[in-house]
Design a protein around this motif. Structure first.
Motif, PDB file in Angstrom:
ATOM      1  N   ILE A   1      55.648  47.308  44.069  1.00 23.89           N
ATOM      2  CA  ILE A   1      56.524  46.637  43.190  1.00 23.89           C
ATOM      3  C   ILE A   1      56.098  45.351  43.400  1.00 23.89           C
ATOM      4  O   ILE A   1      55.921  44.627  42.299  1.00 23.89           O
ATOM      5  N   THR A   2      56.051  45.019  44.451  1.00 22.58           N
ATOM      6  CA  THR A   2      55.332  43.596  44.664  1.00 22.58           C
ATOM      7  C   THR A   2      54.133  43.325  44.192  1.00 22.58           C
ATOM      8  O   THR A   2      53.794  42.344  43.419  1.00 22.58           O
ATOM      9  N   ARG A   3      53.220  44.164  44.175  1.00 28.39           N
ATOM     10  CA  ARG A   3      51.751  44.035  43.430  1.00 28.39           C
ATOM     11  C   ARG A   3      52.222  43.940  41.987  1.00 28.39           C
ATOM     12  O   ARG A   3      51.301  43.259  41.404  1.00 28.39           O
ATOM     13  N   VAL A   4      52.632  44.903  41.350  1.00 25.54           N
ATOM     14  CA  VAL A   4      52.933  44.859  40.017  1.00 25.54           C
ATOM     15  C   VAL A   4      53.602  43.571  39.526  1.00 25.54           C
ATOM     16  O   VAL A   4      53.066  42.821  38.467  1.00 25.54           O
ATOM     17  N   GLN A   5      54.624  43.165  40.319  1.00 23.20           N
ATOM     18  CA  GLN A   5      55.202  41.600  39.936  1.00 23.20           C
ATOM     19  C   GLN A   5      54.197  40.601  40.017  1.00 23.20           C
ATOM     20  O   GLN A   5      54.149  39.676  39.137  1.00 23.20           O
ATOM     21  N   GLU A   6      53.288  40.548  40.759  1.00 18.13           N
ATOM     22  CA  GLU A   6      52.177  39.666  41.011  1.00 18.13           C
ATOM     23  C   GLU A   6      51.195  39.749  39.929  1.00 18.13           C
ATOM     24  O   GLU A   6      50.774  38.677  39.215  1.00 18.13           O
ATOM     25  N   ILE A   7      50.929  40.922  39.410  1.00 20.06           N
ATOM     26  CA  ILE A   7      50.340  41.230  38.216  1.00 20.06           C
ATOM     27  C   ILE A   7      50.885  40.644  36.854  1.00 20.06           C
ATOM     28  O   ILE A   7      50.163  39.952  36.007  1.00 20.06           O
ATOM     29  N   TYR A   8      52.119  40.752  36.872  1.00 26.34           N
ATOM     30  CA  TYR A   8      52.978  40.233  35.732  1.00 26.34           C
ATOM     31  C   TYR A   8      52.727  38.753  35.722  1.00 26.34           C
ATOM     32  O   TYR A   8      52.926  37.954  34.757  1.00 26.34           O
ATOM     33  N   GLN A   9      52.991  38.245  37.090  1.00 24.03           N
ATOM     34  CA  GLN A   9      53.038  36.690  37.107  1.00 24.03           C
ATOM     35  C   GLN A   9      51.795  36.066  36.669  1.00 24.03           C
ATOM     36  O   GLN A   9      51.602  35.155  36.024  1.00 24.03           O
ATOM     37  N   ALA A  10      50.544  36.576  37.049  1.00 25.42           N
ATOM     38  CA  ALA A  10      49.250  36.435  36.457  1.00 25.42           C
ATOM     39  C   ALA A  10      48.912  36.287  35.196  1.00 25.42           C
ATOM     40  O   ALA A  10      48.604  35.533  34.458  1.00 25.42           O
ATOM     41  N   PHE A  11      49.546  37.481  34.507  1.00 26.77           N
ATOM     42  CA  PHE A  11      49.598  37.737  33.033  1.00 26.77           C
ATOM     43  C   PHE A  11      50.326  36.376  32.435  1.00 26.77           C
ATOM     44  O   PHE A  11      50.040  35.896  31.427  1.00 26.77           O
ATOM     45  N   GLY A  12      51.529  36.062  33.090  1.00 25.23           N
ATOM     46  CA  GLY A  12      52.356  35.150  32.511  1.00 25.23           C
ATOM     47  C   GLY A  12      51.809  33.692  32.499  1.00 25.23           C
ATOM     48  O   GLY A  12      51.890  33.072  31.818  1.00 25.23           O
ATOM     49  N   ARG A  13      50.825  33.577  33.444  1.00 20.74           N
ATOM     50  CA  ARG A  13      50.175  32.293  33.559  1.00 20.74           C
ATOM     51  C   ARG A  13      49.069  32.449  32.738  1.00 20.74           C
ATOM     52  O   ARG A  13      48.044  31.508  32.576  1.00 20.74           O
TER      53      ARG A  13
ATOM     54  N   THR B   1      42.668  41.308  36.448  1.00 21.39           N
ATOM     55  CA  THR B   1      41.597  42.331  36.678  1.00 21.39           C
ATOM     56  C   THR B   1      40.914  42.390  37.838  1.00 21.39           C
ATOM     57  O   THR B   1      40.500  43.490  38.416  1.00 21.39           O
ATOM     58  N   ALA B   2      41.065  41.571  38.708  1.00 16.32           N
ATOM     59  CA  ALA B   2      40.609  41.611  40.239  1.00 16.32           C
ATOM     60  C   ALA B   2      41.641  42.477  40.715  1.00 16.32           C
ATOM     61  O   ALA B   2      41.060  43.020  41.973  1.00 16.32           O
ATOM     62  N   GLN B   3      42.769  42.877  40.545  1.00 14.43           N
ATOM     63  CA  GLN B   3      43.675  43.800  41.218  1.00 14.43           C
ATOM     64  C   GLN B   3      43.285  45.210  40.699  1.00 14.43           C
ATOM     65  O   GLN B   3      43.966  46.442  41.150  1.00 14.43           O
ATOM     66  N   LEU B   4      42.229  45.273  39.711  1.00 13.99           N
ATOM     67  CA  LEU B   4      41.971  46.875  39.193  1.00 13.99           C
ATOM     68  C   LEU B   4      40.550  47.580  39.908  1.00 13.99           C
ATOM     69  O   LEU B   4      39.707  46.618  40.458  1.00 13.99           O
ATOM     70  N   SER B   5      40.926  48.811  40.117  1.00 15.42           N
ATOM     71  CA  SER B   5      39.411  49.362  40.450  1.00 15.42           C
ATOM     72  C   SER B   5      38.390  49.245  39.305  1.00 15.42           C
ATOM     73  O   SER B   5      38.738  49.082  38.303  1.00 15.42           O
ATOM     74  N   ASP B   6      37.286  49.588  39.987  1.00 11.24           N
ATOM     75  CA  ASP B   6      36.169  49.198  38.577  1.00 11.24           C
ATOM     76  C   ASP B   6      35.959  50.409  37.682  1.00 11.24           C
ATOM     77  O   ASP B   6      35.623  50.050  36.423  1.00 11.24           O
ATOM     78  N   ASP B   7      36.724  51.740  38.045  1.00  7.13           N
ATOM     79  CA  ASP B   7      36.931  52.633  37.073  1.00  7.13           C
ATOM     80  C   ASP B   7      38.242  52.720  36.433  1.00  7.13           C
ATOM     81  O   ASP B   7      38.665  53.872  35.985  1.00  7.13           O
ATOM     82  N   ALA B   8      39.188  51.731  36.609  1.00  9.93           N
ATOM     83  CA  ALA B   8      40.468  52.091  36.174  1.00  9.93           C
ATOM     84  C   ALA B   8      40.550  52.176  34.663  1.00  9.93           C
ATOM     85  O   ALA B   8      39.829  51.980  33.673  1.00  9.93           O
TER      86      ALA B   8
END
Length: 144
Positions: free
Chosen positions: A6-18, A25-32
């Motif tokens: 959940i914390t990882r997803v919240q960080e993803i949303y924070q990056a999106f918000g910025r 995309t740095a949080q994604l696997s190469d084949d996501a």
């Protein structure tokens, strides 16, 4: 509940918000697998894409298609490898000025190393398609 995910997803949303799509995309696997469930003929950002490049394409199309006036992740739940998020968005279609809002569900999947291997956005694509393909707001107001 897996609070680390959940914390990882919240960080993803924070990056999106910025507007920091590179951090997302740095949080994604190469084949996501990444995107919004639906048909691109309904709204350009719909459809699932592959990899970091596909995720970047999704965000580019989202930005071209909609101005997000508010984006609110509201409730989070998780199991061993998935996070489910309920949220709400208010938007304006850039091509015609149509405004709207909708609830959504986002589903994130993670591998054992903690990389996001999948993201699916679920929402009312019929509502989005109708708004996207509508006449410009000024034309609709003149007719009313």
């Amino acid at each position: 509940m897996n609070q680390n995910l959940i914390t990882r997803v919240q960080e993803i949303y924070q990056a999106f918000g910025r507007g920091d799509i590179a951090a997302v995309t740095a949080q994604l696997s190469d084949d996501a697998s990444f995107g919004m469930v639906g048909r691109a003929k309904d709204v350009p950002m719909a459809g699932l894409r592959k990899g970091k490049k596909g995720a970047a394409e999704f965000f580019g199309l989202l930005h071209e298609t909609q101005e997000l006036r508010s984006f609110s992740p509201l409730k989070f739940a998780a199991n061993e490898d998935m996070v489910f998020v309920l949220g709400h968005t208010q938007w304006t279609m850039r091509r015609n000025g149509v405004e709207g809002e909708n609830a959504w569900v986002h589903v994130f999947t993670f591998d054992k190393s903690g990389l996001c291997t999948g993201f699916q956005g679920h929402q009312d694509t019929g509502l989005l398609a109708e708004a996207y393909h509508s006449a410009p707001a000024a034309q609709r107001a003149a007719v009313a």
